[in-house]
Design a protein around this motif. Structure first.
Motif, short mmCIF file in Angstrom:
data_model
loop_
_atom_site.label_atom_id
_atom_site.label_comp_id
_atom_site.label_asym_id
_atom_site.label_seq_id
_atom_site.Cartn_x
_atom_site.Cartn_y
_atom_site.Cartn_z
N VAL A 30 0.86 -1.18 0.00
CA VAL A 30 0.00 0.00 0.00
C VAL A 30 0.90 1.24 0.00
N GLY A 31 0.52 2.25 -0.75
CA GLY A 31 1.29 3.48 -0.80
C GLY A 31 0.44 4.68 -0.42
N VAL A 32 0.98 5.54 0.42
CA VAL A 32 0.31 6.79 0.79
C VAL A 32 1.35 7.91 0.74
N ALA A 33 0.88 9.15 0.66
CA ALA A 33 1.78 10.31 0.63
C ALA A 33 1.40 11.26 1.76
N VAL A 34 2.42 11.87 2.37
CA VAL A 34 2.19 12.87 3.41
C VAL A 34 3.05 14.08 3.11
N GLY B 150 10.20 13.31 -1.78
CA GLY B 150 10.03 12.14 -2.64
C GLY B 150 10.58 10.85 -2.08
N GLN B 151 11.30 10.90 -0.97
CA GLN B 151 11.80 9.66 -0.37
C GLN B 151 10.66 8.92 0.32
N ARG B 152 10.82 7.57 0.41
CA ARG B 152 9.76 6.74 0.98
C ARG B 152 10.22 6.08 2.27
N ILE B 153 9.28 5.90 3.17
CA ILE B 153 9.51 5.18 4.42
C ILE B 153 8.74 3.86 4.33
N ARG B 154 9.43 2.74 4.55
CA ARG B 154 8.80 1.42 4.44
C ARG B 154 8.45 0.89 5.82
N LEU B 155 7.20 0.48 6.00
CA LEU B 155 6.75 -0.14 7.23
C LEU B 155 6.31 -1.57 6.90
N ALA B 156 7.14 -2.54 7.25
CA ALA B 156 6.90 -3.93 6.88
C ALA B 156 5.65 -4.46 7.56
N ALA C 292 14.11 19.04 8.82
CA ALA C 292 15.39 19.27 9.46
C ALA C 292 15.45 18.63 10.85
N ALA C 293 14.31 18.33 11.42
CA ALA C 293 14.27 17.74 12.76
C ALA C 293 13.38 16.50 12.70
N ALA C 294 13.73 15.47 13.43
CA ALA C 294 12.91 14.27 13.47
C ALA C 294 11.50 14.62 13.93
N THR C 295 10.51 14.12 13.23
CA THR C 295 9.13 14.41 13.56
C THR C 295 8.29 13.17 13.33
N SER C 296 7.01 13.27 13.54
CA SER C 296 6.09 12.16 13.27
C SER C 296 4.84 12.72 12.65
N VAL C 297 4.25 11.92 11.77
CA VAL C 297 3.04 12.35 11.08
C VAL C 297 2.01 11.24 11.19
N GLU C 298 0.76 11.61 11.11
CA GLU C 298 -0.33 10.64 11.16
C GLU C 298 -0.82 10.38 9.75
N VAL C 299 -0.88 9.11 9.36
CA VAL C 299 -1.36 8.73 8.03
C VAL C 299 -2.61 7.88 8.18
N GLU C 300 -3.51 8.05 7.24
CA GLU C 300 -4.75 7.28 7.21
C GLU C 300 -4.84 6.60 5.85
N TYR C 301 -5.13 5.31 5.84
CA TYR C 301 -5.19 4.58 4.59
C TYR C 301 -6.15 3.40 4.73
N GLY D 50 1.50 -7.49 3.09
CA GLY D 50 2.38 -6.62 2.32
C GLY D 50 2.91 -5.48 3.17
N ASP D 51 3.59 -4.56 2.54
CA ASP D 51 4.22 -3.45 3.25
C ASP D 51 3.48 -2.14 2.97
N LEU D 52 3.68 -1.20 3.86
CA LEU D 52 3.15 0.16 3.67
C LEU D 52 4.31 1.08 3.33
N TYR D 53 4.17 1.82 2.22
CA TYR D 53 5.19 2.77 1.81
C TYR D 53 4.61 4.18 1.95
N VAL D 54 5.28 4.99 2.75
CA VAL D 54 4.84 6.36 2.98
C VAL D 54 5.79 7.29 2.22
N MET D 55 5.28 7.94 1.17
CA MET D 55 6.09 8.90 0.42
C MET D 55 6.00 10.26 1.10
N VAL D 56 7.15 10.82 1.39
CA VAL D 56 7.21 12.11 2.09
C VAL D 56 7.43 13.22 1.06
N ARG D 57 6.51 14.16 1.03
CA ARG D 57 6.64 15.34 0.17
C ARG D 57 6.98 16.53 1.06
#
Length: 376
Positions: free
Chosen positions: A120-124, A230-236, A132-141, A249-256
């Motif tokens: 599954v692929g989502v974009a945030v 455009g880089q992706r984060i993979r969550l197995a 520039a600083a480590a952060t966290s985002v909430e994704v819904e899919y 399957g895996d979840l791929y989060v594309m960061v914009r």
């Protein structure tokens, strides 16, 4: 002399079409060279079984064989002929389709193979300062998850799973075509059991027998510092559920990374521009420069020329992995005053009259500056 076809398939002379088909599938699974890599005779055994099935599955050929044996088939021009096939794979494809051994039977151990679920692929979107600083985002899919009622087998709890009545448990549907090379059997996956060979006697009321159901999920994802657009984060294992016990399957989060009008990003480095009036550029001054942490003072040396770049080390973006933090490159835009008052004009004219060659001579020649500009 060729062996008796009933003996080859291991069925009696009164076996019906379903028994013959089941016997051939069993032999094809057991005798195929892919399942017997160490048996040099496996290929010939498989061809022998294929010949027997080709004859006994055809009503007209079977009647001729029952009455006159192998000689009757040859004299009647109905003997099996695999000379036009290049290999066992070609013969196998004629009976079971072009998917190969594992496509028809699953693994060599038997049974349909477990299949991994789809990804599954989502974009945030995040701000440059967040990158520039480590952060966290909430994704819904939305994802196809295992049904919690039947745990993926599609059956209402307490009810059995039975052999598919449409394909007889083979997982395949066949269509017979007569060609110049003989009888060709084309195979397709059973549309009722999906190739599993089994169906629930009473479908699960929650998922209607599908074994999976749509589910909307919300997940908080950690975004590492230094991530680029455009880089992706993979969550197995966070994607669609697998089939027949297969892994999810895996979840791929594309960061914009959204653009920041104050900066231009170049890897870990940032570029910005500040305006400095010509008199202050000549005298030297201190200006406030935007950074990702807020505005900070920057000293503009006396005599700063238009387009000069001042570097602020460590004011860029951190590396995603190893390396050093990038720099902030400050481009100085020397602004020439306009709409001067009479007093300002008099002052500038007096300044211009007082300048000597030493005041306006460039530290490098025009050609050198041109080369440097083109190289940059």
């Amino acid at each position: 002399m060729p062996r008796d076809y009933y003996e080859v398939l291991g069925v009696g002379r009164h076996a019906d079409e379903a028994e013959i088909k089941k016997a051939f599938r069993r032999l094809a699974r057991a005798l195929h060279p892919d399942a017997n890599p160490d048996d040099p005779a496996a290929e010939e055994k498989f061809k022998e079984a294929a010949e027997a099935y080709e004859v006994l599955s055809d009503g007209e050929r079977r009647r001729l064989y029952d009455a006159y044996g192998h000689e009757g088939l040859r004299s009647g021009g109905m003997a099996p002929n695999f000379e036009g096939f290049g290999s066992v794979a070609d013969i196998f494809a004629a009976f079971f389709g072009g998917g190969g051994f594992e496509s028809a039977f699953g693994s060599a151990r038997g049974g349909p193979r477990a299949t991994q679920g789809a990804d599954v692929g989502v974009a945030v979107g995040i701000e440059l300062a967040d990158a520039a600083a480590a952060t966290s985002v909430e994704v819904e899919y939305e994802v196809e998850a295992l049904c919690e009622t039947c745990h993926g087998n599609g059956a209402q709890p307490g009810t059995p799973i039975v052999t598919c009545p449409r394909c007889g448990g083979s997982g395949q549907l066949q269509a017979v075509t007569r060609t110049a090379l003989g009888q060709i059997v084309r195979t397709a996956v059973c549309d009722q059991c999906g190739g599993d060979g089994r169906v629930p006697e009473q479908p699960c009321r929650t998922c209607r027998g599908a074994g999976r159901r749509a589910e909307r999920r919300t997940l908080r994802v950690d975004v590492p510092a230094g991530i680029a657009d455009g880089q992706r984060i993979r969550l197995a294992g966070r994607g669609h559920a697998g089939e027949r016990g297969g892994p999810a399957g895996d979840l791929y989060v594309m960061v914009r990374v959204r653009e920041d009008e104050r900066f231009v990003r170049d890897g870990e480095d940032l570029h910005t521009m500040v305006d400095v009036s010509a008199p202050l550029a000549a005298l030297g001054t201190t200006v406030q420069v935007p950074t990702l942490e807020g505005e900070v003072p920057l000293e503009i040396p006396a005599g700063t020329q238009p387009g000069e770049v001042l570097r602020m080390r460590g004011r860029g973006l951190p590396p995603l992995q190893r390396g050093r933090t990038g720099d902030l490159h400050v481009h100085v835009n020397v602004v020439i005053p306009r709409r001067l008052s009479r007093q300002q004009r008099d002052l500038l004219e007096r300044l211009a009259d007082s300048l000597t060659d030493g005041n306006v001579r460039a530290e490098e020649g025009m050609l050198s500056r041109l080369k440097r500009a083109l190289a940059g």
